[in-house]
Design a protein around this motif. Structure first.
Motif, PDB file in Angstrom:
ATOM      1  N   ILE A 126       0.866  -1.184   0.000  1.00 59.69           N
ATOM      2  CA  ILE A 126       0.000   0.000   0.000  1.00 59.69           C
ATOM      3  C   ILE A 126       0.905   1.237   0.000  1.00 59.69           C
ATOM      4  O   ILE A 126       2.114   1.115   0.193  1.00 59.69           O
ATOM      5  CB  ILE A 126      -0.977   0.016   1.202  1.00 59.69           C
ATOM      6  N   TYR A 127       0.329   2.404  -0.231  1.00 62.71           N
ATOM      7  CA  TYR A 127       1.108   3.642  -0.263  1.00 62.71           C
ATOM      8  C   TYR A 127       2.355   3.475  -1.135  1.00 62.71           C
ATOM      9  O   TYR A 127       3.483   3.683  -0.687  1.00 62.71           O
ATOM     10  CB  TYR A 127       1.496   4.086   1.146  1.00 62.71           C
ATOM     11  N   GLY A 129       3.978   1.033  -2.061  1.00 56.84           N
ATOM     12  CA  GLY A 129       4.995   0.096  -1.602  1.00 56.84           C
ATOM     13  C   GLY A 129       5.784   0.587  -0.408  1.00 56.84           C
ATOM     14  O   GLY A 129       6.733  -0.060   0.023  1.00 56.84           O
ATOM     15  N   ASN A 130       5.374   1.729   0.181  1.00 56.12           N
ATOM     16  CA  ASN A 130       6.051   2.228   1.377  1.00 56.12           C
ATOM     17  C   ASN A 130       5.591   1.504   2.634  1.00 56.12           C
ATOM     18  O   ASN A 130       6.134   1.714   3.709  1.00 56.12           O
ATOM     19  CB  ASN A 130       5.842   3.731   1.527  1.00 56.12           C
ATOM     20  N   ALA A 131       4.555   0.689   2.483  1.00 54.55           N
ATOM     21  CA  ALA A 131       4.117  -0.162   3.585  1.00 54.55           C
ATOM     22  C   ALA A 131       3.569  -1.442   2.986  1.00 54.55           C
ATOM     23  O   ALA A 131       3.072  -1.451   1.858  1.00 54.55           O
ATOM     24  CB  ALA A 131       3.040   0.547   4.407  1.00 54.55           C
ATOM     25  N   MET A 132       3.703  -2.530   3.738  1.00 60.33           N
ATOM     26  CA  MET A 132       3.191  -3.815   3.285  1.00 60.33           C
ATOM     27  C   MET A 132       2.077  -4.225   4.245  1.00 60.33           C
ATOM     28  O   MET A 132       2.310  -4.364   5.450  1.00 60.33           O
ATOM     29  CB  MET A 132       4.298  -4.876   3.307  1.00 60.33           C
ATOM     30  N   ALA A 133       0.868  -4.395   3.719  1.00 62.26           N
ATOM     31  CA  ALA A 133      -0.264  -4.764   4.561  1.00 62.26           C
ATOM     32  C   ALA A 133      -0.524  -6.256   4.435  1.00 62.26           C
ATOM     33  O   ALA A 133      -0.527  -6.799   3.332  1.00 62.26           O
ATOM     34  CB  ALA A 133      -1.503  -3.980   4.146  1.00 62.26           C
TER      35      ALA A 133
ATOM     36  N   VAL B  19       5.097   3.913   8.779  1.00 63.28           N
ATOM     37  CA  VAL B  19       4.322   2.825   9.375  1.00 63.28           C
ATOM     38  C   VAL B  19       4.300   3.046  10.887  1.00 63.28           C
ATOM     39  O   VAL B  19       5.324   3.376  11.493  1.00 63.28           O
ATOM     40  CB  VAL B  19       4.962   1.464   9.028  1.00 63.28           C
ATOM     41  N   VAL B  26      -0.617   3.110   8.896  1.00 63.35           N
ATOM     42  CA  VAL B  26       0.389   4.153   8.714  1.00 63.35           C
ATOM     43  C   VAL B  26      -0.064   5.391   9.478  1.00 63.35           C
ATOM     44  O   VAL B  26      -1.251   5.591   9.740  1.00 63.35           O
ATOM     45  CB  VAL B  26       0.639   4.496   7.227  1.00 63.35           C
ATOM     46  N   ALA B 221       3.513  -3.423   7.861  1.00 61.46           N
ATOM     47  CA  ALA B 221       4.943  -3.431   8.168  1.00 61.46           C
ATOM     48  C   ALA B 221       5.714  -2.569   7.171  1.00 61.46           C
ATOM     49  O   ALA B 221       5.227  -2.276   6.079  1.00 61.46           O
ATOM     50  CB  ALA B 221       5.465  -4.860   8.137  1.00 61.46           C
ATOM     51  N   GLU B 222       6.903  -2.194   7.564  1.00 61.74           N
ATOM     52  CA  GLU B 222       7.813  -1.513   6.649  1.00 61.74           C
ATOM     53  C   GLU B 222       8.240  -2.509   5.570  1.00 61.74           C
ATOM     54  O   GLU B 222       8.448  -3.682   5.867  1.00 61.74           O
ATOM     55  CB  GLU B 222       9.090  -1.092   7.391  1.00 61.74           C
TER      56      GLU B 222
END
Lengths: 311, 249
Positions: A126-127, A129-133, B19, B26, B221-222
């Motif tokens: 998400i975002y 690829g700046n965060a992984m959900a 995050v 986030v 997560a990052e």
């Protein structure tokens, strides 16, 4: 559990992103695949050769000739009853059709997964690829698109699945294909290339993209671009690598005159080796590059072309 | 013809998102929020169709917390005529959003609904296609050019490897791609005028839609961090390293 994968195909060949979708589907259960189009027996035969495929469904009808979303989603919904998961690669075709299928099945689609945790749980960026959900679905049928760069594609040969014809389904004719203008290129497709070389705003104009050609030729590379280069009109949008363009993960990615905006990094940071050529040594692209060359691209590119030619 | 333009309030595209340390999502507290850039393109296209005399009224719809009214004001300042806020503190996922928008479309009877091709927060790229399915309408996704001609809509679409042209029977759903247009900046007089334009507020319950999320976020997560590598001094050194060290050429 049985999973149905909608395949993208062209001229009798199953496209590589779809072979990655088959790889993702293999983690979930028995894999059936759907080849829809007009005069696509060759593609169906090719689909049967994919390792891990247990059955090929072939919908051969004029209605599916151009993969229009309305008839294609009606077809998938008609086939959905036997399947726990419906998958496609995150391509222009998959993105157009799968959410429509999901809504018709009253299911919340899970777009662009990069990992399979279990039958209900998936990882997706998400975002940009700046965060992984990690998300868990409560829907009975999961409708999923697969980020091809995150799953090694299955081989093109090795399987021997039977092909079963399925009937076309009626769908109101509310859309009509007129024409396609596809870029003619001898080069590999961006999402399937082993090497990608991309130009950014630093290329200054579209003509200068020709400087990338001899390097691409020498390396068998696809040519891409940053959004900034597309926005500036240097190259067409289908060159775009990034959050809003194509996601690539080649063995070698060469970024030329690209500063490295978050949106661009989202599309290429999973590449195995990244090379950045930029005259601004503070450019953020250097923070993700394995090899950085601080240089004026107008001198570095011809030099690189010559080095590769001599090699 | 009425045009409906859904607009989403998202973390501004210039913000580097962080995050949360507890892995639940986030950080959005105190972060600049803006209209999703693709939705801005949608508003701009609707306004251009009104300027051409194709559209008669533009309704901007936003769904979410009360502050989404600001996003609607932005659309009104760009040229939309009125707004509808579907107010909810729930996590509205694309399926729920599509159902809410369907309820609004059933009431307003637009001829065209223009949405962004994706929101830059959840990157789902789903709502437009889902809304088209629920309404039983034609869809033109990833549009880079639109032409309305009587009851037909010609859409040039961005596809892998180039462009495709399709003709749709109206009413239709369109989702915008980057090159459709360049959105205008709202002028100060238009921002002032927008303050007087009406925004109606409704709740999901009033629209008869169950918005219970179907996806539960287990964790956020990052992404794996990439380490910066080395700087090379020359093209020759670069080629040598790619050959002998990285072994990719």
């Amino acid at each position: 559990m049985t999973v149905l994968v909608l395949l993208d195909h062209e001229a009798g060949v199953i496209k590589q992103p779809s072979r990655s979708a088959v790889a993702a589907a293999s983690k979930l259960g028995e894999v059936h695949v759907l080849v829809a189009g007009q005069g696509v027996q060759a593609a169906a035969a090719a689909a049967g050769k994919l390792p891990g495929v247990a059955k090929v469904l072939l919908a051969d009808d004029a209605a599916y000739a151009n993969a229009l979303a309305e008839p294609m989603s009606a077809l998938l919904v008609s086939l959905a009853s036997g399947y726990s998961h419906l998958l496609a690669a995150t391509t222009a075709v998959g993105k157009n059709i799968m959410p429509r299928v999901a809504a018709l099945l009253d299911s919340q689609p899970i777009s662009d997964i990069s990992g399979v945790v279990d039958a209900d749980t998936f990882v997706r960026p998400i975002y940009a690829g700046n965060a992984m959900a990690t998300v868990k679905s409560s829907d009975a049928k999961k409708v999923i698109t697969v980020r091809a760069a995150s799953f090694d594609p299955v081989a093109a040969e090795g399987g021997s699945a039977a092909v079963e014809a399925v009937a076309a389904v009626a769908s109101p004719a509310v859309s009509r294909f007129v024409s396609a203008e596809l870029s003619k290129s001898e080069r590999p497709e961006l999402t399937a290339a082993r090497v990608v070389i991309s130009g950014g705003r630093g290329m200054q104009n579209g003509d200068n993209f020709a400087l990338l050609d001899p390097i691409a030729d020498a390396l068998g590379a696809a040519v891409g671009a940053s959004r900034a280069a597309v926005d500036a009109g240097f190259v067409p949008n289908d060159y775009q690598v990034g959050q809003t363009g194509k996601i690539v993960a080649p063995e070698l990615y060469i970024a030329v005159g690209i500063s490295g905006a978050i949106q661009h990094l989202a599309g290429m940071k999973d590449s195995k080796v990244i090379v950045a050529i930029n005259k601004d040594e503070e450019a953020p692209i250097f923070s993700v590059a394995d090899y950085g060359l601080v240089a004026d691209l107008f001198s570095a590119l011809p030099e690189l072309a010559a080095e590769l030619k001599n090699a | 013809m009425k045009i409906l333009v859904p607009v989403k309030r998202v973390v501004d595209y210039n913000v580097k998102v962080r995050v949360k340390s507890d892995g639940t999502g986030v950080e959005t507290a105190g972060v600049k929020m803006s209209m999703n850039p693709f939705d801005e393109i949608g508003v701009e296209e609707a306004v251009r169709l009104k300027e051409k005399g194709v559209a008669t009224e533009i309704i901007a719809v936003s769904l979410g917390v009360a502050a989404c009214a600001e996003t609607i004001r932005t659309a009104l300042a760009m040229g939309a005529d009125r707004g509808i806020l579907v107010e909810s503190d729930a996590d509205l996922q694309p399926l729920a959003v599509a159902k809410l928008l369907k309820a609004i479309a059933d009431k307003e009877q637009p001829g065209l609904i223009i949405l962004g091709k994706q929101a830059i927060d959840d990157d789902m790229s789903a709502t437009g296609q889902m809304l088209a399915a629920l309404l039983g309408w034609s869809q033109g996704t990833f549009a880079s050019e639109l032409t309305v001609d009587g009851g037909n809509l010609t859409v040039k679409r961005e596809v892998d490897g180039g462009m495709e042209t399709i003709v749709l029977t109206l009413p239709s759903i369109v989702t915008t791609d980057l090159r459709l247009n360049e959105p205008r900046y709202a002028s100060l007089p238009n921002i002032m005028k927008a303050r007087k334009k009406p925004i109606e507020t409704v709740k999901p319950e009033e629209l008869g839609v169950d918005v219970t999320p179907r996806l539960t976020v287990v964790s956020v997560a990052e992404p794996p961090k990439r380490q910066a590598g080395v700087k090379v001094g020359s093209v020759a050194e670069l080629v040598a390293k790619l050959k002998t060290e990285a072994k990719v050429i």
